[in-house]
Design an enzyme around this catalytic site. Sequence first.
Site, short mmCIF file in Angstrom:
data_model
loop_
_atom_site.label_atom_id
_atom_site.label_comp_id
_atom_site.label_asym_id
_atom_site.label_seq_id
_atom_site.Cartn_x
_atom_site.Cartn_y
_atom_site.Cartn_z
N ILE A 1 68.89 -5.17 94.15
CA ILE A 1 68.46 -3.80 94.95
C ILE A 1 66.87 -3.98 94.60
O ILE A 1 66.09 -3.89 95.38
CB ILE A 1 68.92 -2.74 93.99
CG1 ILE A 1 70.58 -2.69 93.98
CG2 ILE A 1 68.50 -1.39 94.66
CD1 ILE A 1 71.12 -1.33 93.14
N LEU B 1 64.36 -13.45 85.34
CA LEU B 1 64.63 -14.20 85.82
C LEU B 1 66.18 -15.02 84.83
O LEU B 1 66.11 -16.28 84.67
CB LEU B 1 64.09 -15.67 86.13
CG LEU B 1 62.83 -15.55 87.12
CD1 LEU B 1 62.03 -16.77 87.52
CD2 LEU B 1 63.61 -15.03 88.48
N ALA C 1 64.79 -3.10 86.52
CA ALA C 1 65.23 -4.36 85.73
C ALA C 1 66.27 -3.58 84.51
O ALA C 1 66.05 -2.66 83.92
CB ALA C 1 63.97 -4.81 84.82
N GLU D 1 77.04 6.30 87.37
CA GLU D 1 78.26 5.77 86.37
C GLU D 1 77.87 6.47 84.96
O GLU D 1 78.57 6.61 83.94
CB GLU D 1 78.27 4.11 86.03
CG GLU D 1 78.58 3.48 87.07
CD GLU D 1 79.00 2.28 86.97
OE1 GLU D 1 79.58 1.72 85.83
OE2 GLU D 1 78.67 1.23 87.68
N TYR E 1 77.76 -0.76 79.55
CA TYR E 1 76.71 -0.61 80.76
C TYR E 1 76.08 0.85 81.00
O TYR E 1 75.31 1.12 80.67
CB TYR E 1 77.15 -1.23 81.87
CG TYR E 1 76.42 -0.70 82.91
CD1 TYR E 1 75.05 -1.31 83.15
CD2 TYR E 1 76.91 -0.21 84.19
CE1 TYR E 1 74.17 -0.88 84.34
CE2 TYR E 1 76.40 0.06 85.21
CZ TYR E 1 74.95 -0.07 85.27
OH TYR E 1 73.81 0.25 86.30
N SER E 2 77.22 1.86 81.23
CA SER E 2 77.03 3.16 81.51
C SER E 2 76.26 4.00 80.37
O SER E 2 75.23 4.74 80.54
CB SER E 2 77.84 3.93 82.15
OG SER E 2 78.88 3.90 81.28
N ALA E 3 76.59 3.33 79.21
CA ALA E 3 76.04 4.13 77.95
C ALA E 3 74.37 3.73 77.64
O ALA E 3 73.86 4.66 77.44
CB ALA E 3 76.76 3.74 76.83
N SER E 4 74.14 2.21 78.24
CA SER E 4 72.98 1.94 78.07
C SER E 4 72.03 2.52 78.98
O SER E 4 70.91 2.92 78.69
CB SER E 4 72.78 0.34 77.92
OG SER E 4 73.17 0.00 79.45
N VAL F 1 92.01 -8.02 92.27
CA VAL F 1 91.52 -6.55 92.47
C VAL F 1 92.10 -5.97 91.22
O VAL F 1 93.33 -6.07 90.86
CB VAL F 1 92.35 -5.82 93.74
CG1 VAL F 1 92.31 -4.59 93.62
CG2 VAL F 1 91.89 -6.59 95.08
N ASN G 1 88.80 0.47 96.08
CA ASN G 1 88.53 -0.86 96.02
C ASN G 1 89.54 -1.58 96.78
O ASN G 1 88.86 -2.54 97.36
CB ASN G 1 88.74 -1.22 94.57
CG ASN G 1 87.49 -0.67 93.68
OD1 ASN G 1 86.53 -0.34 94.09
ND2 ASN G 1 87.66 -0.72 92.40
#
Length: 338
Positions: free
Chosen positions: A13, A36, A83, A128, A153-156, A209, A252
Amino acid sequence: MENILVTGGAGFIGGNFVQYMVAAYPNYHIYNLDALTYAGDLSKHQSIENNENYSFVQIDIADRQAVESLFERVNFSYIVHFAAESHVDRSITEPEIFIRTNVLGTQVLLEAAKRAGIKKFVHVSTDEVYGELEFDPDTFFTEETPLQPSSPYSASKASSDLLVRAYYETYGLPVNITRCSNNYGPFHFPEKLIPLTISRVLNNQPVPVYGNGQNVRDWLHVHDHCTAIDLVMHNGKIGEVYNIGGHNEKTNLQVVQTIIQAFKKSENLIEFVQDRLGHDKRYAIDPTKIEQLGWKPVYDFETGIAQTIKWFVENENWWKQIISGEYQQYYDRQYAQK
């Protein structure tokens, strides 16, 4: 000429946003800051790397000394902060990496922005952080929905959102937070559902899936996301949160079937695997607030997915060099014996 810092500009993105801004605002100098890591790729910027209004800086946002040194050299007007470690599956196996980059890295940037007296800090987050919705089609995430993240991830990301809010409330730092639904489009790293499916179908390989494939996501074309962030950066009310969604809800399984059908391949390629831990049922955004600011998406899902498939077909060299080496080892680990 005003200087704009875009963090994570070698990612999906952020990379699309860098290209969008370089083309749309020749009077801005766009600084692309990226560490990177495995998902960072500068080859996408070959067409702009010699532009006078573009520069690349390789820095880890959690490296306080390096960030402070950059801010001493360059006077930034705006920061647009993409980032982040962003793949839920990887956060389940390596959560500490997500805390370092997404939480500590954001705090380092906020502190640098506070000292520099920037015009605005735009923090790009995710839907999320709200957790999950039931399958009721009349329920949506709004900017007032409580944060109830389900994955590391979503907690961070929720943690970083709260830090951004705190810097606004405590120090008066001019900020906006944006929370988007699932993005797709050119240069999408092939560990995510849509590019993973396209690459697997093109290679006549099984497409994994999770569970029964009925988890629902709201899909947003990355170009539409870029125009929304541009609008928030210039016109968003200081301190406000803006949800960015495309009203393109698909399971999905529907997404995978759409891609398979586009290539006229057999759905026998679909391979249902053990469901992901803490897999949220449904995400869906009410974008009324940003629409009132003047934004509308250009892409419906049918148009956007056709364009995305065409891009991946025409740019095989880009993703084929990615799905070898470490990526293949990750894929084998992630989907082994499921």
